[in-house]
Design a protein around this motif. Structure first.
Motif, PDB file in Angstrom:
ATOM      1  N   THR A 156      -3.250  -4.556  -6.279  1.00  8.93           N
ATOM      2  CA  THR A 156      -3.937  -3.458  -5.576  1.00  8.93           C
ATOM      3  C   THR A 156      -2.991  -2.321  -5.180  1.00  8.93           C
ATOM      4  N   TRP A 157      -1.663  -2.605  -5.162  1.00  8.43           N
ATOM      5  CA  TRP A 157      -0.694  -1.541  -4.860  1.00  8.43           C
ATOM      6  C   TRP A 157       0.504  -1.659  -5.801  1.00  8.43           C
ATOM      7  N   ALA A 199       1.344   3.910 -12.779  1.00 13.31           N
ATOM      8  CA  ALA A 199      -0.007   4.248 -12.306  1.00 13.31           C
ATOM      9  C   ALA A 199      -0.929   4.412 -13.516  1.00 13.31           C
ATOM     10  N   ASP A 204       2.910   1.900   3.340  1.00 14.56           N
ATOM     11  CA  ASP A 204       1.496   1.980   2.931  1.00 14.56           C
ATOM     12  C   ASP A 204       0.954   0.584   2.600  1.00 14.56           C
ATOM     13  N   ASP A 207      -2.114  -1.820   4.862  1.00 17.45           N
ATOM     14  CA  ASP A 207      -3.392  -2.198   4.247  1.00 17.45           C
ATOM     15  C   ASP A 207      -3.782  -3.609   4.701  1.00 17.45           C
ATOM     16  N   CYS A 235       4.463   0.115  -5.845  1.00 16.60           N
ATOM     17  CA  CYS A 235       5.319   0.942  -4.990  1.00 16.60           C
ATOM     18  C   CYS A 235       6.717   1.039  -5.592  1.00 16.60           C
ATOM     19  N   ALA A 278      -4.721  -0.032  -9.439  1.00 15.82           N
ATOM     20  CA  ALA A 278      -3.832  -0.199  -8.282  1.00 15.82           C
ATOM     21  C   ALA A 278      -3.523   1.159  -7.670  1.00 15.82           C
ATOM     22  N   ARG A 279      -3.422   1.203  -6.335  1.00 12.48           N
ATOM     23  CA  ARG A 279      -2.992   2.440  -5.683  1.00 12.48           C
ATOM     24  C   ARG A 279      -1.472   2.535  -5.794  1.00 12.48           C
ATOM     25  N   SER A 280      -0.961   3.757  -5.849  1.00  8.84           N
ATOM     26  CA  SER A 280       0.465   3.949  -6.099  1.00  8.84           C
ATOM     27  C   SER A 280       1.097   4.712  -4.933  1.00  8.84           C
ATOM     28  N   THR A 281       2.300   4.280  -4.536  1.00  8.12           N
ATOM     29  CA  THR A 281       2.979   4.934  -3.417  1.00  8.12           C
ATOM     30  C   THR A 281       4.502   4.786  -3.532  1.00  8.12           C
ATOM     31  N   ARG A 297       6.644   5.531 -10.888  1.00  8.68           N
ATOM     32  CA  ARG A 297       5.299   5.448 -10.279  1.00  8.68           C
ATOM     33  C   ARG A 297       4.268   6.054 -11.212  1.00  8.68           C
TER      34      ARG A 297
END
Ligand code: NAD
Length: 326
Positions: free
Chosen positions: A31-32, A45, A59, A63, A34, A51-54, A41
């Motif tokens: 889900t992420w 991504a 971050d 969550d 990093c 998945a969310r990217s950071t 990234r």
């Protein structure tokens, strides 16, 4: 009914991280992702759009739905990231070694115990079917009393500049040796030489002495003509070799042993018999390792054995490093 997939975030998408993230994405809900590198990234991504990217590890911590974090960043960052993840209530898989000092690893273990969270160091070889066979041969007594174990991890390259051969190569063999012997060393001696770059030993020899009298040795080098990934166990009844360079014969058991004939009045001789190779499954160790982490996340950390084993490795590494420096 199949249980829902574990929701995981991964920090570190570098050379090794990309192998890990592939398995995490296959076996869990990624889900992420990093990484502090914008370029990585962007690349990952696109590969993992779900998945969310950071670039900010916080971050992931913020969550509430995120259950677990995989840390595959450079070694000096491991302890801090693992501590923050545990503090935020996340299960943690952290690449080897999770900390650079025994006291730091103890702190992580205490935190994992207090929060009943999984803390699993990435000791990949412990999930290698060949190494598991070696452990079975030792634990079932097939080899007889184990006298000594030695590892060879040599090649020409890759020449590292941030880590010496002990930290780069030795962690793998050390984790296997301590697991096979099941004791912590009473003595840990390392000798080595930095030939190419000041302070970065290219060739390291280690000697470990255990309370039961067993001894172990590691030859670690990236200045060597042989590519060797080998672990030898000398038992009083049989001897076994794990050779990761072999495609099929990963394990060879030698019916070779010292022998004291009854009529010899204390004189030792030797006996030799068959040599055989048990079949070893070809499952990818990294996949088995990630699967084990997910099982722990689903079923609970139990007695934290993986982290306790990791503590022994960090403790021995720290002592070997002190010996090397002295
Ligand atoms: N188990 C194995 O066989 C094996 C093999 C190789 C490496 N490793 C381990 O994997 C880890 C990573 O090694 P690598 O070769 O991929 O290194 P790498 O330098 O290629 O990748 C590390 C990544 O972490 C990122 N990063 C650094 N600090 C960060 C932070 N605070 N938050 C998010 N991202 C950050 C970097 O940008 C980089 O992309 C190391 O701990 C190494 O010991 C394990």
């Amino acid at each position: 009914m199949t249980p829902p997939l574990v929701r995981i975030g991964q920090a570190g998408l570098g050379n090794w991280g990309q192998n890990l993230v592939r398995n995490v994405d296959d076996l869990a809900a990624l889900t992420w992702i990093c990484d502090t590198s914008d370029e990585l990234r962007e690349r990952f991504a696109a590969r993992y759009p779900g998945a969310r990217s950071t670039g900010d590890f916080d971050d992931l911590l913020a969550d509430d739905d995120l259950e677990a974090i995989v840390v595959a960043t450079p070694v000096p960052t491991h302890c801090d990231l693992a501590r923050r993840a545990l503090d935020a209530g996340k299960h943690v898989f952290v690449e080897k070694p999770p900390a650079m000092r025994r006291a730091e690893m103890e702190e992580l273990l205490d935190l994992a115990r207090a929060r009943n969270l999984v803390l699993m160091p990435g000791h990949l070889l412990l999930y290698h079917p060949g190494v598991r066979k070696l452990k079975e041969l030792v634990d079932t007594g097939e080899l007889g009393e184990v006298l000594c174990v030695y590892g060879n991890r040599q090649n020409l390259g890759v020449i590292r500049s941030h880590e010496n051969a002990l930290w780069s190569l030795g962690v793998h063999d050390l984790s296997v040796i301590l697991w096979l012997i099941g004791e912590e060393p009473v003595e840990a001696i390392a000798l080595g030489r930095a030939f190419l770059q000041p302070g970065v030993e290219d060739v390291v020899f280690c000697y470990l002495d255990f309370p039961s009298g067993k001894v172990a040795h590691m030859h670690l080098s990236w200045l060597d003509p042989h590519k060797m990934r080998k672990m030898t166990v000398v038992g009083k009844e049989k001897m076994a070799v794990f050779d990761d360079m072999e495609l099929e014969r990963k394990i060879t058991v030698y019916e070779k042993a010292p022998w004291e004939p009854a009529e010899s009045y204390g004189e030792w001789t030797t006996r030799t018999g068959d040599i055989f190779s048990p079949k070893i499954p070809s499952d990818e160790p990294l996949r088995l390792e990630v699967r084990h982490f997910l099982d722990l996340v689903r079923n609970g950390p139990g007695d934290h054995q993986e982290a306790v084993d990791g503590l022994a490795v960090v403790g021995a590494l720290e002592r070997l490093t002190e010996s090397l420096r002295s």
